[in-house]
Every structure is written in structure tokens, then in C-alpha cells.
Design a protein around this motif. Sequence first.
Motif, PDB file in Angstrom:
ATOM      1  N   GLY A   1      48.716  49.862  42.240  1.00  0.00           N
ATOM      2  CA  GLY A   1      47.783  50.979  42.243  1.00  0.00           C
ATOM      3  C   GLY A   1      47.490  51.596  40.886  1.00  0.00           C
ATOM      4  O   GLY A   1      46.658  52.482  40.768  1.00  0.00           O
ATOM      5  N   LEU A   2      48.151  51.129  39.839  1.00  0.00           N
ATOM      6  CA  LEU A   2      47.925  51.633  38.485  1.00  0.00           C
ATOM      7  C   LEU A   2      47.169  50.587  37.676  1.00  0.00           C
ATOM      8  O   LEU A   2      47.237  49.401  37.980  1.00  0.00           O
ATOM      9  CB  LEU A   2      49.258  51.949  37.802  1.00  0.00           C
ATOM     10  CG  LEU A   2      50.120  53.012  38.495  1.00  0.00           C
ATOM     11  CD1 LEU A   2      51.484  53.096  37.828  1.00  0.00           C
ATOM     12  CD2 LEU A   2      49.420  54.362  38.469  1.00  0.00           C
ATOM     13  N   PRO A   3      46.460  50.995  36.612  1.00  0.00           N
ATOM     14  CA  PRO A   3      45.771  50.008  35.771  1.00  0.00           C
ATOM     15  C   PRO A   3      46.756  48.955  35.253  1.00  0.00           C
ATOM     16  O   PRO A   3      47.864  49.287  34.820  1.00  0.00           O
ATOM     17  CB  PRO A   3      45.206  50.846  34.620  1.00  0.00           C
ATOM     18  CG  PRO A   3      45.054  52.208  35.190  1.00  0.00           C
ATOM     19  CD  PRO A   3      46.205  52.364  36.155  1.00  0.00           C
ATOM     20  N   GLY A   4      46.365  47.695  35.339  1.00  0.00           N
ATOM     21  CA  GLY A   4      47.234  46.604  34.930  1.00  0.00           C
ATOM     22  C   GLY A   4      47.370  46.513  33.420  1.00  0.00           C
ATOM     23  O   GLY A   4      46.387  46.602  32.692  1.00  0.00           O
ATOM     24  N   LYS A   5      48.603  46.338  32.951  1.00  0.00           N
ATOM     25  CA  LYS A   5      48.870  46.213  31.522  1.00  0.00           C
ATOM     26  C   LYS A   5      49.630  44.927  31.260  1.00  0.00           C
ATOM     27  O   LYS A   5      50.375  44.449  32.115  1.00  0.00           O
ATOM     28  CB  LYS A   5      49.692  47.398  31.025  1.00  0.00           C
ATOM     29  CG  LYS A   5      48.964  48.718  31.105  1.00  0.00           C
ATOM     30  CD  LYS A   5      49.806  49.835  30.536  1.00  0.00           C
ATOM     31  CE  LYS A   5      49.046  51.151  30.625  1.00  0.00           C
ATOM     32  NZ  LYS A   5      49.822  52.259  30.069  1.00  0.00           N
ATOM     33  N   ASP A   6      49.445  44.391  30.066  1.00  0.00           N
ATOM     34  CA  ASP A   6      50.185  43.220  29.586  1.00  0.00           C
ATOM     35  C   ASP A   6      49.891  41.946  30.377  1.00  0.00           C
ATOM     36  O   ASP A   6      50.735  41.059  30.464  1.00  0.00           O
ATOM     37  CB  ASP A   6      51.698  43.500  29.572  1.00  0.00           C
ATOM     38  CG  ASP A   6      52.045  44.685  28.704  1.00  0.00           C
ATOM     39  OD1 ASP A   6      51.428  44.845  27.631  1.00  0.00           O
ATOM     40  OD2 ASP A   6      52.932  45.466  29.096  1.00  0.00           O
ATOM     41  N   PHE A   7      48.716  41.851  30.961  1.00  0.00           N
ATOM     42  CA  PHE A   7      48.307  40.631  31.645  1.00  0.00           C
ATOM     43  C   PHE A   7      47.528  39.743  30.676  1.00  0.00           C
ATOM     44  O   PHE A   7      46.946  40.231  29.705  1.00  0.00           O
ATOM     45  CB  PHE A   7      47.414  40.947  32.852  1.00  0.00           C
ATOM     46  CG  PHE A   7      48.158  41.539  34.015  1.00  0.00           C
ATOM     47  CD1 PHE A   7      48.725  40.725  34.972  1.00  0.00           C
ATOM     48  CD2 PHE A   7      48.284  42.913  34.148  1.00  0.00           C
ATOM     49  CE1 PHE A   7      49.414  41.265  36.051  1.00  0.00           C
ATOM     50  CE2 PHE A   7      48.964  43.464  35.216  1.00  0.00           C
ATOM     51  CZ  PHE A   7      49.534  42.636  36.169  1.00  0.00           C
ATOM     52  N   VAL A   8      47.521  38.470  30.952  1.00  0.00           N
ATOM     53  CA  VAL A   8      46.658  37.524  30.249  1.00  0.00           C
ATOM     54  C   VAL A   8      45.626  37.064  31.267  1.00  0.00           C
ATOM     55  O   VAL A   8      45.987  36.553  32.333  1.00  0.00           O
ATOM     56  CB  VAL A   8      47.454  36.319  29.696  1.00  0.00           C
ATOM     57  CG1 VAL A   8      46.518  35.285  29.095  1.00  0.00           C
ATOM     58  CG2 VAL A   8      48.482  36.786  28.678  1.00  0.00           C
ATOM     59  N   VAL A   9      44.350  37.276  30.954  1.00  0.00           N
ATOM     60  CA  VAL A   9      43.269  36.923  31.871  1.00  0.00           C
ATOM     61  C   VAL A   9      42.390  35.872  31.192  1.00  0.00           C
ATOM     62  O   VAL A   9      41.955  36.056  30.056  1.00  0.00           O
ATOM     63  CB  VAL A   9      42.425  38.158  32.250  1.00  0.00           C
ATOM     64  CG1 VAL A   9      41.293  37.771  33.191  1.00  0.00           C
ATOM     65  CG2 VAL A   9      43.309  39.229  32.895  1.00  0.00           C
ATOM     66  N   THR A  10      42.170  34.768  31.893  1.00  0.00           N
ATOM     67  CA  THR A  10      41.268  33.719  31.431  1.00  0.00           C
ATOM     68  C   THR A  10      40.378  33.314  32.598  1.00  0.00           C
ATOM     69  O   THR A  10      40.687  33.598  33.753  1.00  0.00           O
ATOM     70  CB  THR A  10      42.027  32.482  30.919  1.00  0.00           C
ATOM     71  OG1 THR A  10      42.851  31.969  31.968  1.00  0.00           O
ATOM     72  CG2 THR A  10      42.902  32.812  29.710  1.00  0.00           C
ATOM     73  N   ALA A  11      39.282  32.657  32.295  1.00  0.00           N
ATOM     74  CA  ALA A  11      38.395  32.174  33.359  1.00  0.00           C
ATOM     75  C   ALA A  11      37.604  30.978  32.859  1.00  0.00           C
ATOM     76  O   ALA A  11      37.347  30.836  31.663  1.00  0.00           O
ATOM     77  CB  ALA A  11      37.440  33.274  33.812  1.00  0.00           C
ATOM     78  N   LYS A  12      37.239  30.142  33.799  1.00  0.00           N
ATOM     79  CA  LYS A  12      36.296  29.062  33.536  1.00  0.00           C
ATOM     80  C   LYS A  12      35.038  29.399  34.319  1.00  0.00           C
ATOM     81  O   LYS A  12      35.095  29.598  35.534  1.00  0.00           O
ATOM     82  CB  LYS A  12      36.862  27.720  33.987  1.00  0.00           C
ATOM     83  CG  LYS A  12      35.932  26.558  33.701  1.00  0.00           C
ATOM     84  CD  LYS A  12      36.582  25.247  34.090  1.00  0.00           C
ATOM     85  CE  LYS A  12      35.676  24.081  33.760  1.00  0.00           C
ATOM     86  NZ  LYS A  12      36.278  22.801  34.153  1.00  0.00           N
ATOM     87  N   ALA A  13      33.913  29.507  33.618  1.00  0.00           N
ATOM     88  CA  ALA A  13      32.630  29.823  34.255  1.00  0.00           C
ATOM     89  C   ALA A  13      31.836  28.532  34.399  1.00  0.00           C
ATOM     90  O   ALA A  13      31.601  27.837  33.412  1.00  0.00           O
ATOM     91  CB  ALA A  13      31.863  30.839  33.407  1.00  0.00           C
TER      92      ALA A  13
END
Length: 75
Positions: free
Chosen positions: A10-22
Motif C-alpha cells: 500500500g505504500l509507494p514502491g522503492k528500490d525496484f528495478v523495472v524493465t519492459a519490452k515494448a
Amino acid sequence: RISVIVSDHGLPGKDFVVTAKAEHPLGGAPARNLQFRPDKIGRYVSLAPVPDGRWLLQVKISRDGDHYKMIADVQ
């Protein structure tokens, strides 16, 4: 640019690694790998924009050896 909202109990996410393939669903444009940076309110924003149109995103969110994958259809 693409934004991904990550929350952690429920809190803003910190210390994540986000990647994506479009990927363009009809193959009308080459696939693109996206990297994201966090902003101050818990969103992760792509470093590069994607062209207008419909895109299928294969998103990967990781932290401390845990991984979450999802597919999103964005326009």
C-alpha cells in the motif's frame, strides 16, 4: 513515456528495478527494450518514449531476488 505504478503493501514502491519490452502487436515497428527510473511519488517512468500507437508491454519488476511479470496493452 510509459509510467508503471509500483506499490509495496500500500505504500509507494522503492528500490525496484523495472524493465519492459515494448512490441507493436502487428509488427509495424521494431520491438524496444525500456528501462525505467523512479520518481518521487512511487511511479517508475521510462527513460525513452515509445511512438504513438498500440504497444504490448512485457513488464518485469524485480527487487531482492523477487520478480513479478505482467503484460499490458497500452495505446
